[in-house]
Motif scaffolding. Structure first.
Motif, short mmCIF file in Angstrom:
data_model
loop_
_atom_site.label_atom_id
_atom_site.label_comp_id
_atom_site.label_asym_id
_atom_site.label_seq_id
_atom_site.Cartn_x
_atom_site.Cartn_y
_atom_site.Cartn_z
N PHE A 124 -66.39 -32.24 -4.33
CA PHE A 124 -67.54 -33.46 -5.70
C PHE A 124 -66.31 -34.30 -6.45
N MET A 125 -66.96 -35.44 -6.71
CA MET A 125 -66.68 -36.43 -7.48
C MET A 125 -67.49 -36.33 -8.96
N GLY A 126 -67.09 -36.52 -10.08
CA GLY A 126 -68.61 -36.54 -11.24
C GLY A 126 -68.07 -36.32 -12.46
N GLU A 127 -66.81 -36.26 -13.41
CA GLU A 127 -66.28 -35.62 -14.06
C GLU A 127 -67.19 -36.37 -15.51
N ASN A 128 -67.68 -35.40 -16.50
CA ASN A 128 -68.20 -36.50 -17.30
C ASN A 128 -69.56 -36.77 -16.88
N GLY A 129 -70.59 -36.26 -15.50
CA GLY A 129 -71.31 -37.15 -14.92
C GLY A 129 -72.66 -37.14 -15.14
N ALA A 130 -73.30 -38.15 -15.37
CA ALA A 130 -74.36 -38.21 -15.28
C ALA A 130 -75.77 -37.24 -15.10
N ASP A 131 -75.16 -36.76 -14.51
CA ASP A 131 -75.96 -35.09 -13.73
C ASP A 131 -76.41 -34.32 -14.84
N LEU A 132 -74.62 -34.53 -15.73
CA LEU A 132 -74.33 -33.30 -16.90
C LEU A 132 -75.29 -33.70 -18.08
N ALA A 133 -76.08 -35.19 -18.17
CA ALA A 133 -76.57 -35.15 -19.37
C ALA A 133 -77.89 -34.80 -18.98
N PHE A 134 -78.55 -34.31 -18.07
CA PHE A 134 -79.94 -34.45 -17.56
C PHE A 134 -80.44 -33.49 -19.47
N ASP A 135 -81.87 -33.55 -19.80
CA ASP A 135 -82.34 -33.17 -21.08
C ASP A 135 -84.01 -33.28 -20.65
N PRO A 136 -84.39 -31.58 -20.08
CA PRO A 136 -85.31 -30.67 -20.33
C PRO A 136 -86.58 -31.48 -21.11
N SER A 137 -86.26 -31.80 -22.81
CA SER A 137 -86.56 -31.76 -24.19
C SER A 137 -87.47 -33.51 -23.97
N LYS A 138 -86.75 -33.92 -23.35
CA LYS A 138 -87.60 -35.33 -22.63
C LYS A 138 -88.22 -35.64 -21.72
N LEU A 139 -88.83 -34.27 -21.04
CA LEU A 139 -89.46 -34.48 -19.73
C LEU A 139 -90.81 -34.77 -20.09
N PRO A 140 -92.18 -35.08 -19.91
CA PRO A 140 -93.07 -35.40 -20.38
C PRO A 140 -93.96 -34.33 -20.72
N GLU A 141 -95.12 -34.52 -22.01
CA GLU A 141 -95.20 -33.09 -22.66
C GLU A 141 -96.42 -32.94 -21.67
N GLY A 142 -96.45 -31.45 -22.07
CA GLY A 142 -97.83 -30.26 -21.29
C GLY A 142 -96.90 -30.50 -19.58
N TRP A 143 -95.81 -30.81 -19.01
CA TRP A 143 -95.81 -30.48 -17.70
C TRP A 143 -95.97 -28.49 -16.88
N MET A 144 -95.66 -28.09 -17.85
CA MET A 144 -95.11 -26.07 -18.36
C MET A 144 -96.02 -25.82 -17.91
N ASN A 145 -96.91 -26.71 -18.78
CA ASN A 145 -98.68 -25.90 -18.33
C ASN A 145 -98.93 -26.11 -16.88
N GLN A 146 -98.77 -26.99 -15.72
CA GLN A 146 -99.32 -27.48 -15.08
C GLN A 146 -98.64 -26.71 -13.66
N VAL A 147 -97.10 -27.15 -14.28
CA VAL A 147 -96.21 -26.39 -13.03
C VAL A 147 -96.39 -25.14 -11.85
N ARG A 148 -96.59 -24.84 -10.98
CA ARG A 148 -96.25 -23.39 -10.49
C ARG A 148 -94.74 -22.85 -9.93
N TRP A 149 -94.61 -23.48 -9.46
CA TRP A 149 -92.80 -23.09 -9.24
C TRP A 149 -92.27 -24.05 -9.19
N ALA A 150 -90.77 -23.25 -9.65
CA ALA A 150 -89.58 -24.55 -9.73
C ALA A 150 -88.69 -24.04 -9.18
N HIS A 151 -87.82 -24.71 -8.86
CA HIS A 151 -86.52 -24.47 -7.73
C HIS A 151 -85.34 -24.38 -8.33
N PHE A 152 -84.60 -23.53 -7.99
CA PHE A 152 -83.04 -24.09 -8.57
C PHE A 152 -81.89 -24.06 -7.70
#
Ligand SMILES: Nc1ncnc2c1ncn2[C@@H]1O[C@H](COP(=O)(O)OP(=O)(O)O)[C@@H](O)[C@H]1O
Ligand SMILES: [Mg+2]
Length: 303
Positions: free
Chosen positions: A101-129
């Motif tokens: 894999f290549m991706g030192e200091n990669g864009a994926d590492l910057a994912f910030d859940p606090s910037k997701l649209p407000e209220g989404w957690m009330n709607q989602v039923r399943w989440a996958h990891f």
């Protein structure tokens, strides 16, 4: 818009990347990919409002992933973009697979859940990891915390470790933490062997000991799969198909199982398993990580 349809019912978090696969001595083909991204596309294609949550760069590979995500019907409010390098899986040999894999200091590492649209957690039923996002810090910790927060709110958690060479050392605490959070765990026979380095029965017992209440799906390619829920153990073989390749088969099968659980809760575990295996088999009929339509899956179920 109706408040109950505003946000996705299913979110796959992390594991969005570009596969760069050798096509000749010095020739390469790029494919949008990532196990988590494939699971999101599988559920979206079957017909549920879905997002893949993560962060992309601003480069050509990230543009391809962005456009393919739009084409797959994913909710793009969950995909962030930052000026950092893309995550690449360099697959320099396919038989047997060899990759890094290549991706030192990669864009994926910057994912910030606090910037997701407000209220989404009330709607989602399943989440996958799952997969390598969980071993790329600080993303791994971000995702584990997100899974814990979602679970706290009553969202069901799905986990597919998807063994990769990055998990050869020091993965046990992550595996233990994610398994403990999960309502549903998907593993292949190869995952079990590589994660626990022992025979399958022993490996499965160790996995189940990490969370005895989780439902576990064990897939074995074209061989019989096993679904375990409490005392129930159900075995079934996938439908036979003409195989183009098996890329993304596991992702289609867990996507199929999640879709079945979310849309047909009256089904028995045996019926859910049959749907999952038909979805996995349908993915094998086409090259690349094909996301089968509901019609394709139903045709195999009835065939
Ligand atoms: N050769 C095959 N023929 C039919 N179905 C297959 C085949 N390979 C995989 N599948 C389907 O995909 C599912 C997952 O495949 P598997 O190879 O076990 O997972 P993974 O892709 O995670 O390694 C199987 O349970 C089955 O439904
Ligand atoms: Mg897999």
């Amino acid at each position: 818009m109706n408040a109950t349809t505003e946000f996705p019912l299913f979110v796959s978090a992390g594991d969005i990347l570009t596969d760069l696969v050798r096509a000749g001595d010095s020739q390469w083909l790029s494919h949008p990919g990532g196990a988590g991204w494939n699971v999101a596309r599988a559920v979206a294609r079957l017909g549920l409002p879905t997002a893949c949550a993560g962060s992309l760069g601003t480069d050509n590979f990230s543009d391809d992933l962005w456009n393919a995500s739009i084409a797959a019907g994913l909710d793009m409010r969950f995909m962030q973009r930052v000026e950092r390098p893309p995550l690449l899986a360099i697959v320099h040999q396919t038989h047997p697979p060899a990759y890094f894999f290549m991706g030192e200091n990669g864009a994926d590492l910057a994912f910030d859940p606090s910037k997701l649209p407000e209220g989404w957690m009330n709607q989602v039923r399943w989440a996958h990891f799952g997969c390598i996002s969980l071993v790329r810090q600080p993303l791994g910790d971000t995702l584990a915390k997100l899974a814990a927060d979602l679970r706290e709110r009553g969202v069901k958690i799905s986990f597919d470790p998807n063994y990769r060479n990055l998990m050869a050392h020091g993965y046990e605490p992550t595996l233990r933490k994610m398994a403990a959070l999960a309502d549903l765990i998907k593993v292949s026979d190869e995952d079990l062997q590589l994660l626990f380095k022992t025979n399958e029965a022993d490996a499965l017992a160790q996995l189940r000991a990490m969370n005895p209440t989780a439902t576990v799906l064990v897939t074995r390619g074209s061989e019989k799969a096993t679904l375990i829920d409490g005392d129930q153990v159900i075995e079934a073989a996938p439908p036979r198909v003409e195989v183009a390749d098996t890329v993304g088969a596991g992702d289609a099968s867990i996507g199929g199982l999640l879709f079945s659980l979310m849309t047909a809760s009256q089904r028995t575990w045996g019926e859910h398993l049959a749907f999952a295996l038909a979805a996995g088999a349908a993915a094998c009929r086409h090259t690349g990580a094909h996301s089968p339509s509901l019609d394709e899956v139903v045709a195999l179920l009835e065939g």
